[in-house]
Motif scaffolding. Sequence first.
Motif, PDB file in Angstrom:
ATOM      1  N   HIS A  39       0.778  -1.247   0.000  1.00  0.00           N
ATOM      2  CA  HIS A  39       0.000   0.000   0.000  1.00  0.00           C
ATOM      3  C   HIS A  39       0.805   1.291   0.000  1.00  0.00           C
ATOM      4  O   HIS A  39       0.244   2.353  -0.245  1.00  0.00           O
ATOM      5  CB  HIS A  39      -0.927   0.019   1.212  1.00  0.00           C
ATOM      6  CG  HIS A  39      -1.977  -1.044   1.149  1.00  0.00           C
ATOM      7  ND1 HIS A  39      -2.804  -1.321   2.207  1.00  0.00           N
ATOM      8  CD2 HIS A  39      -2.341  -1.899   0.172  1.00  0.00           C
ATOM      9  CE1 HIS A  39      -3.623  -2.295   1.879  1.00  0.00           C
ATOM     10  NE2 HIS A  39      -3.354  -2.666   0.652  1.00  0.00           N
ATOM     11  N   HIS A  40       2.086   1.242   0.304  1.00  0.00           N
ATOM     12  CA  HIS A  40       2.850   2.473   0.482  1.00  0.00           C
ATOM     13  C   HIS A  40       3.938   2.609  -0.587  1.00  0.00           C
ATOM     14  O   HIS A  40       4.344   1.625  -1.190  1.00  0.00           O
ATOM     15  CB  HIS A  40       3.428   2.523   1.895  1.00  0.00           C
ATOM     16  CG  HIS A  40       2.368   2.266   2.944  1.00  0.00           C
ATOM     17  ND1 HIS A  40       1.296   3.106   3.138  1.00  0.00           N
ATOM     18  CD2 HIS A  40       2.192   1.232   3.792  1.00  0.00           C
ATOM     19  CE1 HIS A  40       0.515   2.610   4.090  1.00  0.00           C
ATOM     20  NE2 HIS A  40       1.035   1.475   4.493  1.00  0.00           N
ATOM     21  N   PRO A  41       4.403   3.842  -0.835  1.00  0.00           N
ATOM     22  CA  PRO A  41       5.265   4.086  -2.005  1.00  0.00           C
ATOM     23  C   PRO A  41       6.684   3.527  -1.943  1.00  0.00           C
ATOM     24  O   PRO A  41       7.280   3.249  -2.982  1.00  0.00           O
ATOM     25  CB  PRO A  41       5.301   5.611  -2.107  1.00  0.00           C
ATOM     26  CG  PRO A  41       4.957   6.114  -0.751  1.00  0.00           C
ATOM     27  CD  PRO A  41       4.048   5.080  -0.144  1.00  0.00           C
ATOM     28  N   TYR A  42       7.248   3.339  -0.752  1.00  0.00           N
ATOM     29  CA  TYR A  42       8.636   2.885  -0.642  1.00  0.00           C
ATOM     30  C   TYR A  42       8.628   1.396  -0.309  1.00  0.00           C
ATOM     31  O   TYR A  42       8.195   0.989   0.766  1.00  0.00           O
ATOM     32  CB  TYR A  42       9.389   3.710   0.395  1.00  0.00           C
ATOM     33  CG  TYR A  42       9.350   5.170   0.039  1.00  0.00           C
ATOM     34  CD1 TYR A  42      10.190   5.689  -0.946  1.00  0.00           C
ATOM     35  CD2 TYR A  42       8.435   6.037   0.630  1.00  0.00           C
ATOM     36  CE1 TYR A  42      10.136   7.026  -1.314  1.00  0.00           C
ATOM     37  CE2 TYR A  42       8.372   7.374   0.270  1.00  0.00           C
ATOM     38  CZ  TYR A  42       9.217   7.855  -0.707  1.00  0.00           C
ATOM     39  OH  TYR A  42       9.152   9.179  -1.064  1.00  0.00           O
ATOM     40  N   LYS A  43       9.120   0.583  -1.242  1.00  0.00           N
ATOM     41  CA  LYS A  43       8.985  -0.867  -1.150  1.00  0.00           C
ATOM     42  C   LYS A  43      10.344  -1.545  -1.054  1.00  0.00           C
ATOM     43  O   LYS A  43      11.310  -1.140  -1.705  1.00  0.00           O
ATOM     44  CB  LYS A  43       8.217  -1.374  -2.365  1.00  0.00           C
ATOM     45  CG  LYS A  43       6.827  -0.769  -2.392  1.00  0.00           C
ATOM     46  CD  LYS A  43       6.039  -1.095  -3.626  1.00  0.00           C
ATOM     47  CE  LYS A  43       4.736  -0.341  -3.481  1.00  0.00           C
ATOM     48  NZ  LYS A  43       3.780  -0.441  -4.405  1.00  0.00           N
ATOM     49  N   TRP A  44      10.374  -2.604  -0.227  1.00  0.00           N
ATOM     50  CA  TRP A  44      11.615  -3.312   0.057  1.00  0.00           C
ATOM     51  C   TRP A  44      11.398  -4.818   0.082  1.00  0.00           C
ATOM     52  O   TRP A  44      10.389  -5.299   0.595  1.00  0.00           O
ATOM     53  CB  TRP A  44      12.154  -2.888   1.428  1.00  0.00           C
ATOM     54  CG  TRP A  44      12.507  -1.449   1.492  1.00  0.00           C
ATOM     55  CD1 TRP A  44      11.694  -0.411   1.867  1.00  0.00           C
ATOM     56  CD2 TRP A  44      13.757  -0.861   1.136  1.00  0.00           C
ATOM     57  NE1 TRP A  44      12.368   0.773   1.774  1.00  0.00           N
ATOM     58  CE2 TRP A  44      13.636   0.526   1.322  1.00  0.00           C
ATOM     59  CE3 TRP A  44      14.964  -1.386   0.690  1.00  0.00           C
ATOM     60  CZ2 TRP A  44      14.677   1.400   1.079  1.00  0.00           C
ATOM     61  CZ3 TRP A  44      16.013  -0.524   0.437  1.00  0.00           C
ATOM     62  CH2 TRP A  44      15.859   0.862   0.634  1.00  0.00           C
ATOM     63  N   TYR A  45      12.362  -5.536  -0.449  1.00  0.00           N
ATOM     64  CA  TYR A  45      12.439  -6.978  -0.250  1.00  0.00           C
ATOM     65  C   TYR A  45      13.179  -7.176   1.068  1.00  0.00           C
ATOM     66  O   TYR A  45      14.197  -6.521   1.315  1.00  0.00           O
ATOM     67  CB  TYR A  45      13.218  -7.638  -1.400  1.00  0.00           C
ATOM     68  CG  TYR A  45      13.568  -9.070  -1.126  1.00  0.00           C
ATOM     69  CD1 TYR A  45      12.604 -10.066  -1.239  1.00  0.00           C
ATOM     70  CD2 TYR A  45      14.850  -9.427  -0.735  1.00  0.00           C
ATOM     71  CE1 TYR A  45      12.923 -11.381  -0.975  1.00  0.00           C
ATOM     72  CE2 TYR A  45      15.179 -10.738  -0.472  1.00  0.00           C
ATOM     73  CZ  TYR A  45      14.209 -11.718  -0.596  1.00  0.00           C
ATOM     74  OH  TYR A  45      14.525 -13.015  -0.323  1.00  0.00           O
ATOM     75  N   VAL A  46      12.679  -8.067   1.923  1.00  0.00           N
ATOM     76  CA  VAL A  46      13.303  -8.324   3.221  1.00  0.00           C
ATOM     77  C   VAL A  46      13.911  -9.728   3.202  1.00  0.00           C
ATOM     78  O   VAL A  46      13.187 -10.724   3.192  1.00  0.00           O
ATOM     79  CB  VAL A  46      12.288  -8.191   4.375  1.00  0.00           C
ATOM     80  CG1 VAL A  46      13.005  -8.317   5.726  1.00  0.00           C
ATOM     81  CG2 VAL A  46      11.520  -6.877   4.288  1.00  0.00           C
ATOM     82  N   GLY A  47      15.217  -9.774   3.146  1.00  0.00           N
ATOM     83  CA  GLY A  47      15.928 -11.045   3.126  1.00  0.00           C
ATOM     84  C   GLY A  47      16.451 -11.401   4.509  1.00  0.00           C
ATOM     85  O   GLY A  47      16.497 -10.559   5.408  1.00  0.00           O
ATOM     86  N   SER A  48      16.841 -12.645   4.646  1.00  0.00           N
ATOM     87  CA  SER A  48      17.379 -13.122   5.916  1.00  0.00           C
ATOM     88  C   SER A  48      18.764 -13.722   5.685  1.00  0.00           C
ATOM     89  O   SER A  48      19.298 -13.657   4.584  1.00  0.00           O
ATOM     90  CB  SER A  48      16.423 -14.168   6.510  1.00  0.00           C
ATOM     91  OG  SER A  48      16.304 -15.281   5.646  1.00  0.00           O
TER      92      SER A  48
END
Length: 143
Positions: A39-48
């Motif tokens: 829903h929000h403009p700043y998007k990130w892939y979250v890796g481990s």
Amino acid sequence: MCYVVLLSTSSPADLSADSNALVRFENPRRHESLTQSLHHPYKWYVGSSSGCSCSFRHLLSSEMGFGKPEPWFPEEPENLEATRAFVMVVRNLLSAGHKVDCLNSWNAVADGELTSLEVDLNRISDEEFRFFENYHFHFTSAG
């Protein structure tokens, strides 16, 4: 097949600065189709630490809900720490007045296959949070 955790926020901050050995924030370009659900403009892939999003706390369904680790359900200490590190980033964004949502997808499911869940982090401790497969989390700290 892997878990994919994607996060979006209203904050323009560079979340890659919060990356460490347990959790990292990267450009989500490999998962462009899934980012449309955020829903929000700043998007990130979250890796481990495993390179994908698999080394966080995950459950197949939300039936057991959020909860602290239990002796009868062993979890890797690194997965617990990585999940706590993720929650701390979300808490920091919320406390700065930003909006945050994320999704946890197994095998890149379609948007219609995601279950929406509001998560008030004032009611859930860092140790209790875990991802549920194919859920779209909407974070608040409403109290």
